[in-house]
Design a protein around this motif. Structure first.
Motif, PDB file in Angstrom:
ATOM      1  N   GLY A  67       0.673  -1.206   0.003  1.00 52.70           N
ATOM      2  CA  GLY A  67      -0.113  -0.038  -0.113  1.00 52.70           C
ATOM      3  C   GLY A  67       0.716   1.258   0.098  1.00 52.70           C
ATOM      4  O   GLY A  67       1.387   1.856  -1.242  1.00 52.70           O
ATOM      5  N   HIS A  68       1.224   1.781   1.193  1.00 53.23           N
ATOM      6  CA  HIS A  68       1.751   3.148   1.345  1.00 53.23           C
ATOM      7  C   HIS A  68       2.967   3.034   2.190  1.00 53.23           C
ATOM      8  O   HIS A  68       3.029   2.274   3.043  1.00 53.23           O
ATOM      9  CB  HIS A  68       0.859   4.382   1.814  1.00 53.23           C
ATOM     10  N   GLY A  69       3.686   3.876   1.892  1.00 55.72           N
ATOM     11  CA  GLY A  69       4.917   3.952   2.614  1.00 55.72           C
ATOM     12  C   GLY A  69       5.312   5.418   3.054  1.00 55.72           C
ATOM     13  O   GLY A  69       4.637   6.589   2.598  1.00 55.72           O
ATOM     14  N   ALA A  70       6.705   5.668   3.347  1.00 59.99           N
ATOM     15  CA  ALA A  70       7.011   6.972   3.578  1.00 59.99           C
ATOM     16  C   ALA A  70       8.466   7.441   2.723  1.00 59.99           C
ATOM     17  O   ALA A  70       9.129   6.376   2.386  1.00 59.99           O
ATOM     18  CB  ALA A  70       7.519   7.387   5.064  1.00 59.99           C
ATOM     19  N   TYR A  71       8.788   8.619   2.575  1.00 56.21           N
ATOM     20  CA  TYR A  71      10.179   8.860   1.847  1.00 56.21           C
ATOM     21  C   TYR A  71      11.022   8.656   2.800  1.00 56.21           C
ATOM     22  O   TYR A  71      11.011   9.133   3.964  1.00 56.21           O
ATOM     23  CB  TYR A  71       9.915  10.254   1.403  1.00 56.21           C
ATOM     24  N   ALA A  72      12.198   8.217   2.301  1.00 54.79           N
ATOM     25  CA  ALA A  72      13.517   8.133   3.193  1.00 54.79           C
ATOM     26  C   ALA A  72      14.600   8.738   2.253  1.00 54.79           C
ATOM     27  O   ALA A  72      14.546   8.411   0.984  1.00 54.79           O
ATOM     28  CB  ALA A  72      13.935   6.659   3.550  1.00 54.79           C
ATOM     29  N   VAL A  73      15.599   9.143   2.764  1.00 54.89           N
ATOM     30  CA  VAL A  73      16.711   9.684   1.947  1.00 54.89           C
ATOM     31  C   VAL A  73      17.811   8.654   1.988  1.00 54.89           C
ATOM     32  O   VAL A  73      18.267   8.424   3.135  1.00 54.89           O
ATOM     33  CB  VAL A  73      17.283  11.054   2.553  1.00 54.89           C
ATOM     34  N   ASN A  74      18.433   8.365   0.957  1.00 52.55           N
ATOM     35  CA  ASN A  74      19.419   7.217   0.965  1.00 52.55           C
ATOM     36  C   ASN A  74      20.694   8.062   0.939  1.00 52.55           C
ATOM     37  O   ASN A  74      21.065   8.855   0.113  1.00 52.55           O
ATOM     38  CB  ASN A  74      19.274   6.477  -0.344  1.00 52.55           C
ATOM     39  N   PHE A  75      21.485   7.705   1.836  1.00 55.04           N
ATOM     40  CA  PHE A  75      22.773   8.575   1.903  1.00 55.04           C
ATOM     41  C   PHE A  75      23.934   7.782   1.283  1.00 55.04           C
ATOM     42  O   PHE A  75      25.176   7.966   1.446  1.00 55.04           O
ATOM     43  CB  PHE A  75      23.218   8.738   3.529  1.00 55.04           C
ATOM     44  N   GLU A  79      19.644  10.425  -2.913  1.00 59.99           N
ATOM     45  CA  GLU A  79      18.300  10.609  -3.317  1.00 59.99           C
ATOM     46  C   GLU A  79      17.187  10.056  -2.319  1.00 59.99           C
ATOM     47  O   GLU A  79      17.443   9.171  -1.467  1.00 59.99           O
ATOM     48  CB  GLU A  79      18.288   9.840  -4.635  1.00 59.99           C
ATOM     49  N   ALA A  80      15.925  10.746  -2.698  1.00 59.13           N
ATOM     50  CA  ALA A  80      14.948  10.154  -1.877  1.00 59.13           C
ATOM     51  C   ALA A  80      14.233   9.155  -2.415  1.00 59.13           C
ATOM     52  O   ALA A  80      13.913   9.157  -3.476  1.00 59.13           O
ATOM     53  CB  ALA A  80      13.872  11.410  -1.554  1.00 59.13           C
ATOM     54  N   ILE A  81      13.634   8.099  -1.748  1.00 60.15           N
ATOM     55  CA  ILE A  81      12.977   7.030  -2.108  1.00 60.15           C
ATOM     56  C   ILE A  81      11.824   6.531  -1.102  1.00 60.15           C
ATOM     57  O   ILE A  81      12.012   6.913  -0.082  1.00 60.15           O
ATOM     58  CB  ILE A  81      13.967   5.828  -2.431  1.00 60.15           C
ATOM     59  N   ILE A  82      10.838   6.254  -1.668  1.00 59.51           N
ATOM     60  CA  ILE A  82       9.770   5.708  -0.872  1.00 59.51           C
ATOM     61  C   ILE A  82       9.758   4.233  -0.407  1.00 59.51           C
ATOM     62  O   ILE A  82      10.159   3.147  -1.337  1.00 59.51           O
ATOM     63  CB  ILE A  82       8.241   5.848  -1.793  1.00 59.51           C
ATOM     64  N   ILE A  83       9.743   3.896   0.813  1.00 59.99           N
ATOM     65  CA  ILE A  83      10.144   2.602   1.247  1.00 59.99           C
ATOM     66  C   ILE A  83       8.968   2.086   2.261  1.00 59.99           C
ATOM     67  O   ILE A  83       8.287   3.129   2.913  1.00 59.99           O
ATOM     68  CB  ILE A  83      11.454   2.363   2.148  1.00 59.99           C
ATOM     69  N   PRO A  84       8.751   0.847   2.613  1.00 58.19           N
ATOM     70  CA  PRO A  84       7.598   0.671   3.505  1.00 58.19           C
ATOM     71  C   PRO A  84       7.782   0.988   4.754  1.00 58.19           C
ATOM     72  O   PRO A  84       8.814   1.067   5.165  1.00 58.19           O
ATOM     73  CB  PRO A  84       7.424  -0.863   3.299  1.00 58.19           C
ATOM     74  N   TYR A  85       6.469   1.324   5.392  1.00 52.85           N
ATOM     75  CA  TYR A  85       6.720   1.695   6.827  1.00 52.85           C
ATOM     76  C   TYR A  85       7.466   0.578   7.676  1.00 52.85           C
ATOM     77  O   TYR A  85       8.154   0.859   8.783  1.00 52.85           O
ATOM     78  CB  TYR A  85       5.302   2.075   7.467  1.00 52.85           C
ATOM     79  N   ARG A  86       7.270  -0.696   7.305  1.00 53.28           N
ATOM     80  CA  ARG A  86       7.706  -1.520   8.434  1.00 53.28           C
ATOM     81  C   ARG A  86       9.564  -1.797   8.127  1.00 53.28           C
ATOM     82  O   ARG A  86      10.130  -2.464   9.001  1.00 53.28           O
ATOM     83  CB  ARG A  86       7.344  -3.028   7.827  1.00 53.28           C
ATOM     84  N   ASN A  87       9.915  -1.123   7.250  1.00 52.06           N
ATOM     85  CA  ASN A  87      11.469  -1.275   6.962  1.00 52.06           C
ATOM     86  C   ASN A  87      12.244  -0.860   8.139  1.00 52.06           C
ATOM     87  O   ASN A  87      11.610   0.425   8.847  1.00 52.06           O
ATOM     88  CB  ASN A  87      11.820  -0.387   5.860  1.00 52.06           C
TER      89      ASN A  87
END
Lengths: 522, 215
Positions: free
Chosen positions: B175-183, B187-195
Motif C-alpha cells: 500500500g503506502h510508505g514514507a520517503y527516506a533519503v538514501n545517504f 536521493e529520496a526513495i519511498i520505502i514501506p513503513y515496516r522497514n
C-alpha cells in the motif's frame, strides 16, 4: 681581467645548482631534523626530491666538465685570471673536498652502497660545509674585490670563444648522456617469483613455507625515520605470485616491539592520553610500530612524486601541523598505500588499504587535513579510539572495562610488548562517571575494535606480522587485480617503496630509488 | 673594503632576522562555515571542539540531531520502523533503549524527554529538509553528508516525515510508505513503513542563542 666563456658557464651553473641543491636538500632534511625548521621561511616547498636529484645530475655533469677543463682545455687556452692568494687556494681545496664528499655520499645514498644512517649524516654535514665554503670563498672575494668579482664571473674573454662555445655544447650533451645513462638505474629490480596456485601460503608472519626459503631477498637501507638505531633500518623483501594473488614477505630490524598506542593514564584531573607529539600529528613516543608499502605505475623520485614537502605546499589548502608536508598527486597514475599497523590492523589480519590521490577539499570541522592521503572505501568494520573527543589535556573515555581486573596486566611496565593492547568493544561498557573509580596512575589501552574487521575495498590487503629478536616479519597478500579504481594492478613495471615506522606516527624511514616488480617469466 | 664587509654582514643579519621571525605556518581555525556545533545543552562550540550533540544549519535555520556510538538513544546503529501518531508500523527496528523493538515515535519521545541540546520539539524531518544535508564532497565509501559535522552517519536510508506515499514495484502490495533519503545515492526513495531504517531528528530554531547564530 676577463674569464673564458667555458669557465663562466661552468661557474654560473655551479652557483645555481649549488643553491638549488642546498635549499631543496635542507628542506628534505627537515623530515628527520626538526632543528632545520628554523630555516622554514627561507626554504622552498613542494616536490623537492625531483629538483634535488636533477641538481645532483647537473652537479655531476659540471664536475666532469670541470675536470676536462682543468686538465685539458685550460692548459691549451689563455684567459686572464687574477693571482690567487694562498688563502683562496686553501679555501678552493676545501671546496673541492666538500663537493667530492657530498657527491660521493649522495651517490652512495642513492645507490644504497653502504648503510645509510651515517652516510645521511655525512651528506648533511657536507652540505653545511658548502654553506661555510660559500662564505669563505664568495663573500671574501666580494669583500676583497667588490664589483670586479661580479664582472669576473659574468663577463667573458673575447679569445677562443668558438672553442669554448663548442665546449659548452659538449657539456650539455654530456649532461643529456649522463641523464640517459642514469635513467636506466632509477629502480632496483624486485623479482616476483612464480608459485603454484595449489601451494598454500599462510599469512601468519612466519614465512615458513618452502617457497620463501628458496628465494633470496632484496635489501634496501631505509633511513631518516624516528627511533630505530640512528633512525635507520634495513628492509628485506621477497615476493611471489600465483597468477591470482601476490605475496610479500618483508622483514625489518626494529629493536623494540612497540604496541602502546596512545594509552590512557588516570590523573588527578581525569584521564589523559599519553602523548608527546600527537597534538601536531607527529607522535614519536606512544605509538605502535607500522610499515607502509607504496605502489605506483610511476617510478618518479620522491615516492612517485607524491611527497610535497613543507608546512604549506598547497597555497589554497590548510597548512599541516608538523611542518613536514603532504602526500598527494595530480597524476592520472594511481598510487596505492598498504599501511600495516601493529595494533590497529594486525589482529584484523589486514593492512589498511589507502591511496594517495588528488588533494581533497578541506573540511572546516576537520582539524587535520591530509591532502591526498585517503583510505579506500569500506562497507563496515572499524577501529576507534577510546575517547569521546581528542583533547591534549583531559579526555573522557568512550568505554570502561566491565571489571577492573581487565586492566591489571597493563599496570606492569615490563610486559607491555607481551600484551594485547586492543579493547574488545563488548568487553567494555559505555563510560559512566559513577563507575570511574580507577586509582591515579591506572593505564588503559585506547584502541577499540568497534565490530568486525574492515570489509570492502579497504580490506583488500591481508597482512600479519610477528616480532622476534629485534626484527618484524610481515607477510602481505593481495589480488593482482582487485578491480578497484583506488588500487594499483600488480604487474611487471610497477614501482614500490617501503617506509618503516618505529613507534612513530608519520616519521618514517625512506629510500631514494624505487623497487620495481619484475615477473619471473616476463 | 670595510663598507663591503659591513654590507655583507648587514645582508646576513637581514636573512637571519627573516628566518627567525618567519614562524612555520599553522592551520588556521575556520572563521565561518555553514554548520555550527552545539553541545548537549545547546551551547555553540568551536568547529574543532567536541563532543557535540547537535548541529545548527545556518543556511536553513534547522537544528539537527548528531549521532554517536555511546549506546544511548542517539547511537547511530539503531534502526526504526516508521510510525507517527499511530500511523505506520510499530516496533520493527532495533535499539537498546526500548524494552521491545523500536519505531520513530520512540526516538522522538525519548529525545524530547531528554531535551537533547535543550530542545523538546524534536521531530522527523520532511523529505525536502533532509535532502538539504546531502553533500557530494565525498571520500570513498562515505555517506553523502558533511562527515566532519555529522560523524557516524550510515550509508543507508534515513526516514522523513513525508508519508502516505503509494509504494511501487515489489512493495506495491503493502500500500503506502514514507520517503527516506538514501545517504549512498543522496536521493529520496519511498520505502514501506515496516522497514528498519535510520533516523536523524530535526527541530526548528527556537531559542535565542541559536537564533542569534543564523545569518
Amino acid at each position: 681581467m676577463n674569464s673564458s666563456l667555458f669557465w663562466v658557464a661552468l661557474h654560473l651553473s655551479l652557483i645555481l645548482v649549488t643553491f638549488n641543491n642546498l635549499l631543496t636538500g635542507l628542506r628534505i632534511a627537515t623530515q628527520s631534523r626538526p632543528e632545520i625548521m628554523v630555516l622554514n621561511g627561507l626554504l622552498p616547498q613542494g616536490l623537492m626530491h625531483r629538483w634535488h636529484y636533477a641538481g645532483a645530475l647537473v652537479l655531476l655533469t659540471i664536475t666532469v666538465a670541470f675536470l676536462i677543463y682543468q686538465f685539458g682545455l685550460k692548459r691549451t687556452t689563455k684567459s686572464s685570471q687574477p693571482n690567487v692568494s694562498l688563502y683562496h687556494r686553501v679555501v678552493t681545496w676545501f671546496g673541492y673536498l666538500t663537493f667530492i664528499c657530498i657527491m660521493l655520499t649522495g651517490a652512495a645514498l642513492y645507490w644504497q652502497l653502504l648503510p645509510n644512517a651515517w652516510l645521511n649524516d655525512i651528506h648533511f654535514y657536507a652540505a653545511l660545509c658548502i654553506c661555510l665554503y660559500i662564505l669563505l670563498h664568495a663573500a671574501i672575494y666580494f669583500v676583497q674585490y667588490g664589483m670586479k668579482v661580479i664582472k669576473f664571473i659574468l663577463v667573458t674573454s673575447p679569445t677562443n670563444r668558438k672553442t669554448h662555445g663548442v665546449m659548452v655544447v659538449a657539456t650539455l650533451t654530456l649532461g643529456l648522456l649522463l641523464n640517459f645513462a642514469l635513467s636506466t638505474q632509477k629502480t632496483i629490480p624486485l623479482t616476483v617469483h612464480k608459485v603454484d596456485i595449489k601451494e598454500l601460503i599462510n599469512i601468519d608472519g612466519q614465512a615458513n613455507e618452502s617457497i620463501w626459503q628458496s628465494i633470496e631477498p632484496v635489501s634496501v637501507w631505509t633511513y631518516g625515520g624516528a627511533n630505530f638505531v640512528d633512525g635507520s633500518t634495513q628492509v628485506q623483501i621477497k615476493t611471489i605470485e600465483n597468477g591470482v594473488e601476490a605475496f610479500f614477505h618483508i622483514e625489518w630490524q626494529d629493536p623494540t616491539k612497540s604496541l602502546k598506542h596512545l594509552p590512557l593514564k588516570k590523573t588527578a584531573d581525569g584521564w589523559q592520553i599519553q602523548q608527546s607529539g600527537f597534538y601536531q600529528f607527529d607522535e614519536t613516543e606512544f605509538y605502535e610500530d607500522k610499515l607502509a608499502v607504496m605502489l605506483s605505475d610511476s617510478c618518479d623520485a620522491g615516492g612517485s612524486a607524491t611527497a610535497h614537502l613543507g608546512p604549506k605546499p598547497l597555497s589554497d589548502k590548510p597548512a599541516n601541523w608538523h611542518g613536514k608536508g603532504y602526500h598527494y598527486s595530480y597524476s592520472t597514475k594511481q598510487t596505492d598505500i598498504w599501511h600495516w599497523k601493529a595494533v590497529r590492523t594486525n589482529d584484523m589480519i589486514l593492512a589498511d588499504d589507502n591511496f594517495f590521490g588528488k588533494p581533497q577539499t578541506a573540511r572546516p570541522g576537520d582539524r587535520r587535513y591530509t591532502a591526498g592521503y585517503t583510505p579506500d572505501g569500506k562497507e563496515s568494520g572499524a577501529y576507534v579510539m577510546n575517547w569521546k573527543w581528542y583533547n591534549k589535556d583531559i579526555i573522557t573515555p568512550k568505554r570502561l572495562p566491565k571489571s577492573a581486573q581487565q586492566l591489571a596486566s597493563f599496570q606492569q611496565s615490563d610486559n607491555a610488548s607481551a600484551l594485547n593492547w586492543i579493547i574488545p568493544w563488548f568487553g567494555y561498557e559505555p563510560y559512566q562517571k559513577a563507575k570511574d573509580n580507577y586509582p591515579i596512575g591506572t593505564i588503559m589501552p585506547s584502541v577499540m575494535y568497534r565490530s568486525n574487521r574492515f570489509e570492502g575495498d579497504r580490506a583488500d590487503v591481508r597482512a600479519f606480522a610477528q616480532w622476534n629478536n629485534g626484527k618484524w616479519s610481515l607477510e602481505l597478500s593481495r589480488k593482482l587485480d582487485t578491480g578497484s579504481n583506488n588500487d594499483v594492478k600488480l604487474q611487471s613495471g610497477v614501482c614500490l617503496w617501503i617506509a618503516a615506522f618505529d613507534h612513530a606516527q608519520i616519521a618514517h624511514t625512506r629510500h631514494s630509488r624505487a623497487l620495481q616488480l619484475q615477473w619471473q617469466d616476463s | 673594503m670595510i663598507i663591503r664587509a659591513l654590507s655583507l654582514i648587514f645582508v646576513f643579519i637581514v636573512f637571519a632576522i627573516y628566518a627567525a621571525i618567519s614562524k612555520p605556518e599553522l592551520p588556521e581555525k575556520p572563521m565561518s562555515q555553514r554548520y555550527q556545533k552545539l553541545n548537549s545543552s545547546g551551547q555553540p562550540i568551536a568547529p574543532w571542539a567536541g563532543p557535540w550533540s547537535c548541529v545548527l544549519d545556518q543556511k536553513t535555520g534547522l537544528v539537527w540531531e548528531v549521532k554517536n556510538d555511546a549506546e544511548n538513544i542517539h547511537d547511530a546503529y539503531w534502526t526504526y520502523s516508521w510510525q507517527l501518531n499511530n500511523m505506520g508500523v510499530a516496533d520493527r527496528g532495533d535499539c537498546y533503549f526500548e524494552p521491545n523493538r523500536c519505531d520513530t515515535d520512540d526516538l522522538i519521545r525519548r529525545a524530547n524527554q531528554q531535551q537533547t541540546c535543550g530542545i523538546h520539539q524534536w521531530r522527523l524531518p520532511t523529505k525536502e529538509e533532509l535532502l538539504t544535508l546531502v553533500s557530494h564532497d565525498l571520500r570513498p565509501g562515505e555517506a553523502t553528508i558533511a562527515k566532519d559535522f555529522f560523524p557516524h552517519t550510515k550509508r543507508g536510508d534515513y526516514w522523513t516525515s513525508t508519508a502516505n506515499q503509494p509504494l511501487e514495484g515489489a512493495f506495491k502490495h503493502l500500500g503506502h510508505g514514507a520517503y527516506a533519503v538514501n545517504f549512498i545515492t543522496g536521493e529520496a526513495i519511498i520505502i514501506p513503513y515496516r522497514n528498519a531504517a535510520f533516523v536523524r531528528l530535526v527541530a526548528e530554531t527556537k531559542t535565542e542563542k541559536t537564533l542569534s547564530l543564523i545569518k
